[in-house]
Enzyme design. Structure first.
Site, PDB file in Angstrom:
ATOM      1  N   CYS A   1      40.168  20.262  -4.846  1.00  0.00           N
ATOM      2  CA  CYS A   1      39.326  20.550  -3.677  1.00  0.00           C
ATOM      3  C   CYS A   1      39.325  19.392  -2.691  1.00  0.00           C
ATOM      4  CB  CYS A   1      37.899  20.879  -4.103  1.00  0.00           C
ATOM      5  SG  CYS A   1      37.067  19.511  -4.920  1.00  0.00           S
TER       6      CYS A   1
ATOM      7  N   ASP B   1      37.530  16.688  -2.868  1.00  0.00           N
ATOM      8  CA  ASP B   1      36.238  16.013  -2.752  1.00  0.00           C
ATOM      9  C   ASP B   1      36.274  14.645  -3.428  1.00  0.00           C
ATOM     10  OD1 ASP B   1      35.499  18.243  -1.459  1.00  0.00           O
ATOM     11  OD2 ASP B   1      34.140  19.006  -2.982  1.00  0.00           O
TER      12      ASP B   1
ATOM     13  N   CYS C   1      31.454  19.079  -1.475  1.00  0.00           N
ATOM     14  CA  CYS C   1      30.701  20.324  -1.336  1.00  0.00           C
ATOM     15  C   CYS C   1      29.225  20.117  -1.688  1.00  0.00           C
ATOM     16  CB  CYS C   1      31.302  21.387  -2.238  1.00  0.00           C
ATOM     17  SG  CYS C   1      30.917  21.105  -3.973  1.00  0.00           S
TER      18      CYS C   1
ATOM     19  N   CYS D   1      32.188  20.496 -10.101  1.00  0.00           N
ATOM     20  CA  CYS D   1      31.533  19.569  -9.176  1.00  0.00           C
ATOM     21  C   CYS D   1      30.624  18.616  -9.952  1.00  0.00           C
ATOM     22  CB  CYS D   1      30.722  20.335  -8.140  1.00  0.00           C
ATOM     23  SG  CYS D   1      31.586  21.769  -7.459  1.00  0.00           S
TER      24      CYS D   1
HETATM   25 FE1  FES Z   1      35.013  20.028  -4.892  1.00  0.00          FE
HETATM   26 FE2  FES Z   1      32.647  20.954  -5.466  1.00  0.00          FE
HETATM   27  S1  FES Z   1      34.260  22.030  -4.546  1.00  0.00           S
HETATM   28  S2  FES Z   1      33.470  19.036  -5.996  1.00  0.00           S
END
Ligand code: FES
Length: 125
Positions: free
Chosen positions: A35, A37, A60, A104
């Protein structure tokens, strides 16, 4: 039923312990390649106790809520207890996350472990 618990929404909207600790003695940064992140944790540890903890999360809403809750769970705890923190405990403290958002909370566990490892390394020098 709402997708996210009230606790998730609360910690997303009003995250606790956001920021940087300038004189941190344990810093960890982790990311999720899928993702994109990123989560960074700063620890200030004195006498084996986590006196302060702050985070910066580029990610997110669930990642922000997980970071916030994770910092609350380890603040004031001994290092040995913080080492035991699992993503499942973070998700449970948030009254659950949707299955596809569990990764996450893994980021929060990994960020804290990475910061604790950094702290341990610094102690060896
Ligand atoms: Fe990447 Fe939540 S979608 S940590």
């Amino acid at each position: 039923m709402a997708l996210y618990s009230e606790k998730v929404m609360d910690h997303f909207r009003n995250p606790r312990n956001v920021g940087v600790i300038e004189d941190a003695n344990g810093i960890g940064e982790v990311g999720n390649a899928k993702c994109g992140d990123i989560m960074k944790m700063y620890l200030k540890i004195e006498d084996d106790i986590i006196k302060d903890v702050k985070f910066e999360t580029f990610g997110c809403g669930s990642a922000i809520a997980s970071s916030s809750m994770a910092t609350e769970l380890i603040k004031g705890q001994p290092v040995s207890e913080a080492m035991k923190l699992t993503n499942a405990a973070v998700a449970e403290a948030l009254d659950g996350l949707p299955d596809y958002k569990m990764h996450c909370s893994v980021l929060a566990e990994e960020a804290i472990k990475s910061a604790l490892e950094d702290y341990n390394k610094r102690q060896e020098n």
